[in-house]
Design a protein around this motif. Sequence first.
Motif, PDB file in Angstrom:
ATOM      1  N   SER A  66      39.192  63.071  26.489  1.00  0.00           N
ATOM      2  CA  SER A  66      39.392  63.040  25.046  1.00  0.00           C
ATOM      3  C   SER A  66      40.482  62.042  24.700  1.00  0.00           C
ATOM      4  N   VAL A  67      40.327  61.376  23.571  1.00  0.00           N
ATOM      5  CA  VAL A  67      41.361  60.445  23.121  1.00  0.00           C
ATOM      6  C   VAL A  67      42.388  61.143  22.241  1.00  0.00           C
ATOM      7  N   SER A  68      42.021  62.304  21.702  1.00  0.00           N
ATOM      8  CA  SER A  68      42.917  63.029  20.812  1.00  0.00           C
ATOM      9  C   SER A  68      42.462  64.483  20.724  1.00  0.00           C
ATOM     10  N   SER A  69      43.411  65.366  20.445  1.00  0.00           N
ATOM     11  CA  SER A  69      43.060  66.770  20.226  1.00  0.00           C
ATOM     12  C   SER A  69      42.670  67.031  18.773  1.00  0.00           C
ATOM     13  N   ARG A  70      42.834  66.030  17.904  1.00  0.00           N
ATOM     14  CA  ARG A  70      42.465  66.191  16.503  1.00  0.00           C
ATOM     15  C   ARG A  70      40.943  66.271  16.377  1.00  0.00           C
ATOM     16  N   CYS A  71      40.453  67.194  15.577  1.00  0.00           N
ATOM     17  CA  CYS A  71      39.020  67.452  15.480  1.00  0.00           C
ATOM     18  C   CYS A  71      38.216  66.244  14.996  1.00  0.00           C
ATOM     19  N   VAL A  72      38.822  65.371  14.201  1.00  0.00           N
ATOM     20  CA  VAL A  72      38.109  64.210  13.691  1.00  0.00           C
ATOM     21  C   VAL A  72      37.694  63.264  14.824  1.00  0.00           C
ATOM     22  N   TYR A  73      38.400  63.334  15.960  1.00  0.00           N
ATOM     23  CA  TYR A  73      38.097  62.476  17.101  1.00  0.00           C
ATOM     24  C   TYR A  73      37.324  63.203  18.201  1.00  0.00           C
ATOM     25  N   ALA A  74      36.709  64.322  17.872  1.00  0.00           N
ATOM     26  CA  ALA A  74      36.007  65.125  18.882  1.00  0.00           C
ATOM     27  C   ALA A  74      34.891  64.362  19.582  1.00  0.00           C
ATOM     28  N   GLY A  75      34.323  63.370  18.932  1.00  0.00           N
ATOM     29  CA  GLY A  75      33.234  62.601  19.519  1.00  0.00           C
ATOM     30  C   GLY A  75      33.647  61.253  20.072  1.00  0.00           C
ATOM     31  N   VAL A  76      34.936  61.088  20.318  1.00  0.00           N
ATOM     32  CA  VAL A  76      35.445  59.837  20.868  1.00  0.00           C
ATOM     33  C   VAL A  76      36.065  60.132  22.230  1.00  0.00           C
ATOM     34  N   GLY A  77      35.550  59.465  23.250  1.00  0.00           N
ATOM     35  CA  GLY A  77      36.078  59.660  24.599  1.00  0.00           C
ATOM     36  C   GLY A  77      36.469  58.339  25.226  1.00  0.00           C
ATOM     37  N   LEU A 100      26.766  57.935  32.469  1.00  0.00           N
ATOM     38  CA  LEU A 100      27.857  58.442  31.638  1.00  0.00           C
ATOM     39  C   LEU A 100      27.537  58.267  30.161  1.00  0.00           C
ATOM     40  N   VAL A 101      26.958  57.146  29.805  1.00  0.00           N
ATOM     41  CA  VAL A 101      26.556  56.933  28.412  1.00  0.00           C
ATOM     42  C   VAL A 101      25.538  57.997  28.000  1.00  0.00           C
ATOM     43  N   GLU A 102      24.539  58.240  28.843  1.00  0.00           N
ATOM     44  CA  GLU A 102      23.545  59.276  28.553  1.00  0.00           C
ATOM     45  C   GLU A 102      24.205  60.637  28.362  1.00  0.00           C
ATOM     46  N   LYS A 103      25.062  61.026  29.301  1.00  0.00           N
ATOM     47  CA  LYS A 103      25.732  62.329  29.229  1.00  0.00           C
ATOM     48  C   LYS A 103      26.627  62.423  28.000  1.00  0.00           C
ATOM     49  N   SER A 104      27.285  61.326  27.673  1.00  0.00           N
ATOM     50  CA  SER A 104      28.173  61.356  26.506  1.00  0.00           C
ATOM     51  C   SER A 104      27.375  61.652  25.238  1.00  0.00           C
ATOM     52  N   GLU A 105      26.229  61.005  25.101  1.00  0.00           N
ATOM     53  CA  GLU A 105      25.415  61.236  23.903  1.00  0.00           C
ATOM     54  C   GLU A 105      24.821  62.640  23.899  1.00  0.00           C
ATOM     55  N   GLU A 106      24.427  63.150  25.055  1.00  0.00           N
ATOM     56  CA  GLU A 106      23.932  64.534  25.147  1.00  0.00           C
ATOM     57  C   GLU A 106      25.000  65.535  24.732  1.00  0.00           C
ATOM     58  N   ASN A 107      26.257  65.151  24.857  1.00  0.00           N
ATOM     59  CA  ASN A 107      27.367  66.049  24.564  1.00  0.00           C
ATOM     60  C   ASN A 107      28.111  65.695  23.281  1.00  0.00           C
ATOM     61  N   GLY A 108      27.465  64.913  22.405  1.00  0.00           N
ATOM     62  CA  GLY A 108      27.982  64.687  21.066  1.00  0.00           C
ATOM     63  C   GLY A 108      29.025  63.597  20.906  1.00  0.00           C
ATOM     64  N   PHE A 109      29.176  62.739  21.898  1.00  0.00           N
ATOM     65  CA  PHE A 109      30.120  61.633  21.760  1.00  0.00           C
ATOM     66  C   PHE A 109      29.451  60.482  21.030  1.00  0.00           C
ATOM     67  N   TRP A 110      30.111  59.976  19.992  1.00  0.00           N
ATOM     68  CA  TRP A 110      29.561  58.836  19.256  1.00  0.00           C
ATOM     69  C   TRP A 110      30.257  57.518  19.626  1.00  0.00           C
ATOM     70  N   THR A 111      31.406  57.623  20.264  1.00  0.00           N
ATOM     71  CA  THR A 111      32.119  56.421  20.679  1.00  0.00           C
ATOM     72  C   THR A 111      32.741  56.635  22.050  1.00  0.00           C
TER      73      THR A 111
END
Length: 164
Positions: A66-77, A100-111
């Motif tokens: 995670s890049v931040s614990s703030r909820c607005v960044y929940a999809g940024v890794g 990793l890109v596939e897994k990130s998208e499966e788990n809600g990461f947008w960036t």
Amino acid sequence: MLLTRKANERDWDAIKSIYEEGIQTGNATFETNAPSKEQWFSSHNTECSLVCLDDEDIVGWASLSSVSSRCVYAGVGEDSIYVTASARGKGIGHLLLGKLVEKSEENGFWTIQTGIFPENMMSISLHAKHGFREIGLRKKVGKMNGVWRDVLFMERRSEIVGID
């Protein structure tokens, strides 16, 4: 035959060893020591932490933190990707980053973002092949062995997650 799977705590010795090889190159991270197993697993997303096996041997790993614990960044890794020295140049990084890109998208990461030393041309090229774009160069962001180092910042924005 190469295979990727989710990393688990039994993989720690191999993950640590490969990470320490990366530290020794001087072009992979500002870190000077590998973290403890507990620190590593608590700071990386377990669903987006992968190892690559060549037969039974772990030859690389990739993960998101995670890049931040703030909820607005929940999809940024932020990604980390390491391949053992003896297996570099065999497409393992390409396989790991693709999964990793596939897994990130499966788990809600947008960036996915990453910081790479500009001297690490292999990593920059690998990330570019997977849709990462350069977004800036942080000049003299940290010292390593008494020398100021720059970090190239790259990101990949998903085309399927967070596009509303």
